[in-house]
Design an enzyme around this catalytic site. Sequence first.
Site, PDB file in Angstrom:
ATOM      1  N   LEU A  36     -15.490  -8.923  -0.575  1.00 41.51           N
ATOM      2  CA  LEU A  36     -14.966  -7.573  -0.375  1.00 41.51           C
ATOM      3  C   LEU A  36     -14.719  -7.271   1.098  1.00 41.51           C
ATOM      4  O   LEU A  36     -15.439  -7.735   1.978  1.00 41.51           O
ATOM      5  CB  LEU A  36     -15.935  -6.542  -0.963  1.00 41.51           C
ATOM      6  CG  LEU A  36     -16.251  -6.720  -2.453  1.00 41.51           C
ATOM      7  CD1 LEU A  36     -17.190  -5.625  -2.930  1.00 41.51           C
ATOM      8  CD2 LEU A  36     -14.976  -6.743  -3.289  1.00 41.51           C
ATOM      9  N   HIS A  37     -13.686  -6.469   1.348  1.00 42.62           N
ATOM     10  CA  HIS A  37     -13.291  -6.074   2.694  1.00 42.62           C
ATOM     11  C   HIS A  37     -12.906  -4.591   2.669  1.00 42.62           C
ATOM     12  O   HIS A  37     -12.970  -3.951   1.598  1.00 42.62           O
ATOM     13  CB  HIS A  37     -12.143  -6.961   3.195  1.00 42.62           C
ATOM     14  CG  HIS A  37     -10.982  -7.068   2.257  1.00 42.62           C
ATOM     15  ND1 HIS A  37     -10.193  -5.985   1.908  1.00 42.62           N
ATOM     16  CD2 HIS A  37     -10.459  -8.126   1.577  1.00 42.62           C
ATOM     17  CE1 HIS A  37      -9.246  -6.361   1.088  1.00 42.62           C
ATOM     18  NE2 HIS A  37      -9.378  -7.657   0.851  1.00 42.62           N
ATOM     19  N   HIS A  40     -10.832  -3.257  -0.250  1.00 41.01           N
ATOM     20  CA  HIS A  40     -11.548  -2.969  -1.489  1.00 41.01           C
ATOM     21  C   HIS A  40     -12.302  -1.643  -1.385  1.00 41.01           C
ATOM     22  O   HIS A  40     -12.323  -0.856  -2.338  1.00 41.01           O
ATOM     23  CB  HIS A  40     -12.549  -4.086  -1.795  1.00 41.01           C
ATOM     24  CG  HIS A  40     -11.934  -5.408  -2.112  1.00 41.01           C
ATOM     25  ND1 HIS A  40     -11.979  -6.473  -1.232  1.00 41.01           N
ATOM     26  CD2 HIS A  40     -11.262  -5.852  -3.209  1.00 41.01           C
ATOM     27  CE1 HIS A  40     -11.372  -7.513  -1.783  1.00 41.01           C
ATOM     28  NE2 HIS A  40     -10.923  -7.167  -2.969  1.00 41.01           N
ATOM     29  N   GLN A 154      -2.090  -1.869  -4.319  1.00 40.51           N
ATOM     30  CA  GLN A 154      -0.660  -2.128  -4.417  1.00 40.51           C
ATOM     31  C   GLN A 154      -0.260  -3.459  -3.791  1.00 40.51           C
ATOM     32  O   GLN A 154       0.853  -3.924  -4.015  1.00 40.51           O
ATOM     33  CB  GLN A 154       0.127  -0.987  -3.763  1.00 40.51           C
ATOM     34  CG  GLN A 154       0.048   0.313  -4.526  1.00 40.51           C
ATOM     35  CD  GLN A 154       0.927   1.396  -3.950  1.00 40.51           C
ATOM     36  OE1 GLN A 154       1.821   1.118  -3.148  1.00 40.51           O
ATOM     37  NE2 GLN A 154       0.680   2.635  -4.331  1.00 40.51           N
ATOM     38  N   LEU A 190      -4.701  -6.716   4.304  1.00 35.71           N
ATOM     39  CA  LEU A 190      -6.034  -7.274   4.111  1.00 35.71           C
ATOM     40  C   LEU A 190      -6.069  -8.083   2.818  1.00 35.71           C
ATOM     41  O   LEU A 190      -5.562  -7.654   1.784  1.00 35.71           O
ATOM     42  CB  LEU A 190      -7.074  -6.161   4.036  1.00 35.71           C
ATOM     43  CG  LEU A 190      -7.361  -5.392   5.322  1.00 35.71           C
ATOM     44  CD1 LEU A 190      -8.502  -4.403   5.112  1.00 35.71           C
ATOM     45  CD2 LEU A 190      -7.715  -6.344   6.454  1.00 35.71           C
TER      46      LEU A 190
END
Length: 295
Positions: A36-37, A40, A154, A190
Amino acid sequence: MDRPVLARTRAELADLLAPARRQGLEVGFVPTMGALHPGHASLMRVARERVGDGPVVVSVFVNPMQFAPGEDLDRYPRTLPEDLEVCAGAGVDIVFAPTVDEVYPGGEPQVTIEPGPLATILEGRSRPTHFRGVLVVVAKLFGLVRPDVAVFGQKDYQQLALIRRMAADLCLGVEVVGAETVREPDGLALSSRNRYLDAEQRVEAVTLSRALLAAQEAASRGVAPALDAARAELRTAKIVDVDYLVVTTPELGDLPSDPPPGTEARILIAARVGATRLIDNLPLLLGTPADHHDS
């Protein structure tokens, strides 16, 4: 900052959600494969905004059904302790991190989902089994979590379109929300796969977002000038191998041959930077001055 509760099994997940269901609270859901970044985390915050005091659930599951032989299933990053910290910072209540056997207790399911023609274009051309695997696991997770709202990014635009279509066509009763793409300061979208890029590749990868922005700027002159502007930007890169660069309707259909001014469209790109495949997209407004919006 409260840490989310970790559920490893279907039964634990159901027990944790039972109080909210009794109270009639809405459930928000963000499916992920982990690593996760901040992108997220932005999805989790959107889910929180949508459900208020209801629980927000994040799943962390690297789904083998969406990886073809030779893809990066084995090396896909698995960073659950760090993922829990990201979830805590975003106000998540429950993290569902099941094993493969918990999600597929009888092995690969015999009854699956046929993704239809939308899965045969763009990503589906080079990954023909990918979206079948995505839709199967998302449908299973929808069944386990039973969310009112599910939030997707998106950046994976074709995936978002297919999940929306599945939810509508199969009457799943889930509102599918598409949240804007989060970017690095230089514009790179990202992605968990960005960590595979070395220093030179990381510099080159920004060419993708620069190409899309160039297309956005040129879209006031039409589709062909928008694509020409993007290709001109891509020609400046040395190690970017483009798979596709296309302009479609927002639903990923074909545009009319002469779209009227003000027509909404989408430009999508996939390319390999070194050995790493990256995707990105932006909205276009054809035939009118670009408004510089970014998603």
